[in-house]
Design a protein around this motif. Structure first.
Motif, PDB file in Angstrom:
ATOM      1  N   GLN A 230       0.820  -1.310  -0.105  1.00  0.00           N
ATOM      2  CA  GLN A 230       0.128   0.176  -0.214  1.00  0.00           C
ATOM      3  C   GLN A 230       0.491   1.639  -0.228  1.00  0.00           C
ATOM      4  O   GLN A 230       1.745   1.407  -0.001  1.00  0.00           O
ATOM      5  CB  GLN A 230      -1.253   0.343   1.065  1.00  0.00           C
ATOM      6  N   SER A 231       0.245   2.478  -0.451  1.00  0.00           N
ATOM      7  CA  SER A 231       0.745   3.361  -0.156  1.00  0.00           C
ATOM      8  C   SER A 231      -0.497   4.387  -0.577  1.00  0.00           C
ATOM      9  O   SER A 231      -1.425   4.075  -0.283  1.00  0.00           O
ATOM     10  CB  SER A 231       1.913   4.006  -1.512  1.00  0.00           C
ATOM     11  N   ARG A 232      -0.167   5.979  -0.308  1.00  0.00           N
ATOM     12  CA  ARG A 232      -0.942   6.758  -0.394  1.00  0.00           C
ATOM     13  C   ARG A 232      -1.121   8.607  -1.614  1.00  0.00           C
ATOM     14  O   ARG A 232       0.703   8.377  -2.014  1.00  0.00           O
ATOM     15  CB  ARG A 232      -0.788   8.191   0.810  1.00  0.00           C
ATOM     16  N   ASN A 234      -2.773  11.870  -1.855  1.00  0.00           N
ATOM     17  CA  ASN A 234      -3.684  12.487  -1.268  1.00  0.00           C
ATOM     18  C   ASN A 234      -4.219  12.283  -0.690  1.00  0.00           C
ATOM     19  O   ASN A 234      -5.797  12.852  -0.423  1.00  0.00           O
ATOM     20  CB  ASN A 234      -4.307  13.777  -2.953  1.00  0.00           C
ATOM     21  N   ASN A 235      -3.160  11.597   0.525  1.00  0.00           N
ATOM     22  CA  ASN A 235      -4.635  11.001   1.763  1.00  0.00           C
ATOM     23  C   ASN A 235      -4.933  10.244   1.329  1.00  0.00           C
ATOM     24  O   ASN A 235      -5.635   9.483   2.452  1.00  0.00           O
ATOM     25  CB  ASN A 235      -4.937  12.572   2.600  1.00  0.00           C
ATOM     26  N   LYS A 236      -5.139   9.283  -0.272  1.00  0.00           N
ATOM     27  CA  LYS A 236      -5.781   8.124  -0.089  1.00  0.00           C
ATOM     28  C   LYS A 236      -5.321   7.504   0.018  1.00  0.00           C
ATOM     29  O   LYS A 236      -3.957   6.611  -0.882  1.00  0.00           O
ATOM     30  CB  LYS A 236      -6.826   8.384  -1.385  1.00  0.00           C
ATOM     31  N   ILE A 237      -5.197   5.902   0.564  1.00  0.00           N
ATOM     32  CA  ILE A 237      -5.052   4.961   0.457  1.00  0.00           C
ATOM     33  C   ILE A 237      -4.821   4.161  -1.347  1.00  0.00           C
ATOM     34  O   ILE A 237      -6.176   3.273  -2.011  1.00  0.00           O
ATOM     35  CB  ILE A 237      -4.921   3.569   1.681  1.00  0.00           C
TER      36      ILE A 237
END
Length: 271
Positions: A230-232, A234-237
């Motif tokens: 996982q990564s982000r 704009n604050n979305k995963i």
């Protein structure tokens, strides 16, 4: 030879299928993991007409008395999850053995197939060993290793390990039944060995400061049936199932974590 079977999951299904086809072996009872009580193993108990024994704590006096009453020659662990104490280890004539999807003594513990990929290993091991009160520390009976290529990921290693563990366990049972099994102390390979810790929630996030090879290994190590890397943004995963290593694609990708969209592909800069 009568076998007490302590088990859970696909690896145990492959193994019991192979064991049940041999005239030399007889399943005396099946003990599933108490928290899951594998329904496929329950069906096997009905098919073989043997007792299915969900036991919360194997080490109590009542549990030991019950299991002793079956007069099994050997106890077998396949993906079982309870720590076994000495009184239970001593019940069966030929002891208590386990099949572990790790090259002992270097890959003891949890989530071994994830860790061999994360660590960039070129092979993984399967080991059948006698159990003692330690975790994956007992004498080795048989061990085989298998190549890891760049085409492998967590799912392929799981599938290969499930098949190879069943085969190696059966081979060990044959050798034990014929009094041909050998014991090798793990300390003769390495006096210390090493353990893999259990992976937990929060371990899925990619460190973009790692090298391309490290990130490639990390992503494939926790792909399906794992939680996915996982990564982000704009604050979305975002969830990443698969990546490839590309060399010198674009000069705009200078800083680790920089993203460029090119021909519907996401290019991410790494070290």
């Amino acid at each position: 030879m009568k076998i007490g079977y302590f088990a859970d999951g696909p690896w145990s299904h492959n193994a019991i299928d192979q064991i049940s086809k041999s005239d030399n072996f007889e399943i005396a009872f099946i003990v599933p993991r108490y928290d899951t009580q594998d329904p496929i193993l329950m069906n096997w108990s009905k098919k073989l007409n043997v007792d299915f024994l969900p036991i919360k704590d194997l080490n109590t006096e009542d549990s030991i008395s019950l299991l002793s009453s079956y007069n099994a020659d050997i106890f077998v662990s396949m993906s079982f999850n309870q720590i076994i104490k000495t009184p239970l280890l001593k019940i069966a004539k030929y002891g208590f053995i386990n099949c572990h999807a790790g090259k002992l003594p270097f890959y003891r513990g949890c989530n071994v197939l994830n860790w061999v990929l994360i660590n960039g290993e070129e092979e993984f091991g399967v080991t059948v060993h006698y159990m003692d009160e330690g975790i994956d520390t007992g004498d080795i009976i048989l061990q085989e290793t298998y190549e890891i290529t760049d085409e492998d990921d967590y799912s392929t290693l799981l599938s290969r390990a499930a098949i190879n563990c069943a085969h190696l366990l059966f081979k060990a049972l044959v050798e034990i039944s014929m009094s041909k099994a050998k014991r090798r102390k793990q300390s003769s390979i390495d006096k210390i060995g090493s353990y893999c810790r259990r992976r937990v929630v929060g371990d899925e996030f990619i460190n973009w400061n790692q090298t391309s090879r490290q990130i490639f290994n990390f992503v494939r190590a926790i792909t399906k049936p794992g939680p996915y890397a996982q990564s982000r943004i704009n604050n979305k995963i975002i969830y990443i199932q698969r990546i490839s290593i590309c060399q010198n694609i674009n000069q705009d990708l200078q800083n680790p974590g920089t993203i460029l969209i090119q021909n519907s592909n996401f290019l991410v800069a790494t070290n």
